[in-house]
Design a protein around this motif. Sequence first.
Motif, PDB file in Angstrom:
ATOM      1  N   GLN A 316       1.194   3.897  -2.234  1.00 33.15           N
ATOM      2  CA  GLN A 316       1.513   2.747  -1.739  1.00 33.15           C
ATOM      3  C   GLN A 316       0.858   2.670  -0.595  1.00 33.15           C
ATOM      4  O   GLN A 316       0.004   1.299  -0.072  1.00 33.15           O
ATOM      5  N   LYS A 320      -2.341   0.171   0.703  1.00 34.78           N
ATOM      6  CA  LYS A 320      -2.350  -0.732   1.613  1.00 34.78           C
ATOM      7  C   LYS A 320      -3.323  -0.834   2.903  1.00 34.78           C
ATOM      8  O   LYS A 320      -3.730  -1.975   3.163  1.00 34.78           O
ATOM      9  N   THR A 379       6.583  -1.644  -3.236  1.00 33.30           N
ATOM     10  CA  THR A 379       6.800  -2.313  -1.979  1.00 33.30           C
ATOM     11  C   THR A 379       7.762  -1.259  -1.401  1.00 33.30           C
ATOM     12  O   THR A 379       8.603  -0.643  -1.802  1.00 33.30           O
TER      13      THR A 379
END
Length: 385
Positions: A316, A320, A379
């Motif tokens: 993640q 990002k 998230t």
Amino acid sequence: MHLITTNAELETAVAALAKSAFVTVDTEFIRETTFWPELCLIQMAAPGVTALVDPLSPDLDLAPFFALMANEAVVKVFHAARQDIEIIHHLGDLLPHPVFDTQVAAMVCGFGDSVSYDQLVQKITGAQLDKSSRFTDWRHRPLSEKQLTYALADVTHLIDVYKHLAAELEREKRGHWLNEEMDVLTSRETYDPDPEDAWKRLKMRLRKPQELAVVQAVAAWREREARDRNVPRGRVIKDDAVYEIAQQQPRDTTALSRLRTVPKGWERSATATTLLQVVNTALELPKDQMPRLPKMAQVPEGSSAAAELLKVLLRQVAEKEGVAAKVLASGDDIDRIAAEGEEADVPAMHGWRRQVFGDIAVRLVRGEIALKFDRRKVTVFDLAQ
């Protein structure tokens, strides 16, 4: 295509290259039958300047090339620089500086974990490289026009790759990320490993201090023999033989001849004689001087599951930040953070990696943050909120 074979030509080429703020560099070498790589060709380029240097030319002095590598005013640009720098360090007793490695820069800029040079060139410039000469025996002379064209393409395309990646790093304000990596790449310790640490390369299960003592002694002896004779380590004795010698602990030629990993008759060689001396010296160490077996770390309960969560977090964060996951943390980094938390002494817990991934990884292990699946994306959310 011209191949530089004289000192005057090399001095002229280096003088022209040194006027540029950067020079792209590549080498072709052979090391299948030697410990040290045999340098066969040097390629260099800068905007408007190219040079192909023949280090096998009998009267050629590479001093101007080494001076360029040491020139602090010129950035030396490599792709996958480790072996090129090893060659320069070994032959010139210096480390190029400053250095820009486009392989590392590409990972920092989000081109993936293992993008090859030809893939990088294609993505950035659109050019398709001809790799048909990749497995050339670069010692053979004369080199063909096709071989020289192939070799030169590796540094001419590298100019555009470097400009693109340097601009990307500047735009994303990640230049210091690369600088930290280059500090390791250009550290003398990287290329001057202590023979006494050679045993750490071996993946062996040892049960007794005597076995470890023999492995340490034999591995160090083999490392020195390989360097002095300039042969691969396996040409001295193979890894399997090191392990069998540690287990069986032969003290004389008769015992050595019984080992299945030792060629018939080898036990009577001068090399075998020195090996037996090394083994006997290791076995005669006083008990209080025997090395201690490394303790197997106790894996806390639940750390395996924590490691799996950390892998999700790593992916993640990498997505990002637009950076390759591999450059943020290795599998060992993940396992150690899962087991040891903030006490884990791994690359992911130092420097820019800690700022980007290490701190948030520790927070996940502490239970301060959590992961959730939201609109097909993973998230992170703060449990305190």
